[in-house]
Scaffold this active site. Sequence first.
Site, PDB file in Angstrom:
ATOM      1  CB  THR A  52      -0.910   0.031   1.241  1.00 63.12           C
ATOM      2  OG1 THR A  52      -0.135   0.399   2.394  1.00 63.12           O
ATOM      3  CG2 THR A  52      -1.567  -1.321   1.494  1.00 63.12           C
ATOM      4  CB  CYS A  53       0.245   4.861  -0.160  1.00 66.06           C
ATOM      5  SG  CYS A  53      -1.113   5.100   1.000  1.00 66.06           S
ATOM      6  NE  ARG A  55       0.522  -0.960   6.458  1.00 65.86           N
ATOM      7  CZ  ARG A  55       1.025  -0.600   7.630  1.00 65.86           C
ATOM      8  NH1 ARG A  55       2.001  -1.313   8.178  1.00 65.86           N
ATOM      9  NH2 ARG A  55       0.555   0.463   8.270  1.00 65.86           N
ATOM     10  CB  SER A 110      -3.275   3.195   9.049  1.00 66.30           C
ATOM     11  OG  SER A 110      -3.724   1.895   8.763  1.00 66.30           O
ATOM     12  CD  GLU A 115      -5.695   3.145   5.928  1.00 65.93           C
ATOM     13  OE1 GLU A 115      -6.302   3.321   4.875  1.00 65.93           O
ATOM     14  OE2 GLU A 115      -4.496   2.846   6.002  1.00 65.93           O
ATOM     15  CE1 TYR A 116     -14.920   0.835   9.105  1.00 69.21           C
ATOM     16  CE2 TYR A 116     -14.640   3.217   9.188  1.00 69.21           C
ATOM     17  CZ  TYR A 116     -15.203   2.057   9.686  1.00 69.21           C
ATOM     18  OH  TYR A 116     -16.048   2.118  10.767  1.00 69.21           O
ATOM     19  N   GLY A 190      -4.657  12.683 -12.308  1.00 74.34           N
ATOM     20  CA  GLY A 190      -4.642  11.234 -12.163  1.00 74.34           C
ATOM     21  C   GLY A 190      -6.039  10.681 -12.365  1.00 74.34           C
ATOM     22  CB  ALA A 191      -7.775   8.721 -14.388  1.00 75.90           C
ATOM     23  CB  ALA A 195      -7.355  10.113  -9.261  1.00 71.87           C
TER      24      ALA A 195
END
Length: 426
Positions: A52-53, A55, A110, A115-116, A190-191, A195
């Site tokens: 993830t962003c 870890r 986190s 966060e979910y 970004g898409a 984003a």
Amino acid sequence: MSKDEELLQNYCSILFTYKTIGISNLHLYYFRETEIKSLKQLINAEFAILQTCNRVEIYLYSDTNTLKEVNKIIQYLNNIHNEPIGNQARVLCGKDAAKHLFLVASGADSLSIGEYEILSQIRSTIDMFKKLGFSGKYLQIFFERAIKVGRKVREETSISKGKVGIYSLAIDEAKKRFNDFYDRRILVIGAGEMAQKITSMLHNEGAKDVTIMNRTIEKAKQLALKFGYNYEKLDLDKLGNFDVAFISIYHENLRLENKWNTLIVDITVPPLFTGNNVITLEELERISNLNFKAREEELAKINKLVEDGINELLYDYKKEIYTEFMSKIMKRIETIRENEILRAYKELEKLGINDQQAKEILDLMTRSIIKKSFQPLFDNIRSLIFNGENSINYINFLIDIFKDGNISGFETEKIKEKQVSERSSI
């Protein structure tokens, strides 16, 4: 370490996180698809990689020597990066590995506390690695228990109350500068997944003047039309035309200065923009930690739920061992029963007895004999597995007796030596 905790030593994790190496360096540790496939050929273990962003975490299970497989991975990382990158890894095994993943699933570890999103990331990780054939049933129960703990923490504590997700924090920090988004010109660069979530939240906040920019214009168009927004081809020179810009785009280590009055909320890893009027993930992390201080009393509750989860994992693990043991033994018993019934049928035919009803009675009778004969044994085995001090050694010893191979890396010598010693002392 208790005997029960020894059972979990077959689980290990190799961790690179925003806490240990920094959010701006984490992208250097991401695994490519080809590298993941190479690991499958390299190690003798179930494995899954949570990326993830926040870890990059590798989880392993091996019934032989998990630490040996850990060392193989670290050496592999050193080789592909041409530097001792593995030295920066945090390695946890057994109960410690379980506790870490459970805290991650709880949102307590986190960047954005509570966060979910992490729950769906854990779910998609184990599902993907199972589909690829890289993880098996023992890693499955490990991740399933983590997800259950994560849900329970959110149900029984206030860790996720309020706006705690990284995307919510990004939106809120921008709103603080403008009060609301109603008449502001907003840009989303970004898409991709991040984003898309930012755009959805902007829509829910009532933002009207939003433009989506992306390298691939079709992706920008697809996202924009979903919410009735504008879209354009990516052009960073146009940032000055907007009041606020949310950045979520992959780049090759570019660093650009914010030379406009535009507020830039950069959730890219590593950040694309520097300078004044720039909010990065590291800034959002600081805000998240400040928000959590008001809920620190929840930590004791969370730790208790995590400890309960570890005990439940032990039960899950023992249950899986028992199920596998029973499957092996019953398969062997059933093979013997079927062979003996065939022999009995042939003997009956020699005596001129070829009655189908007699065969059915013989089948039912042998099943009943097996059930009544073995049920007390199986009950005792279950008791040893779930309550015995040396449960795993007894399991392996019993399997050795049945000559059906081991299901665990734990040696049976200790229990055998103990039995020899007891006989010698009689």
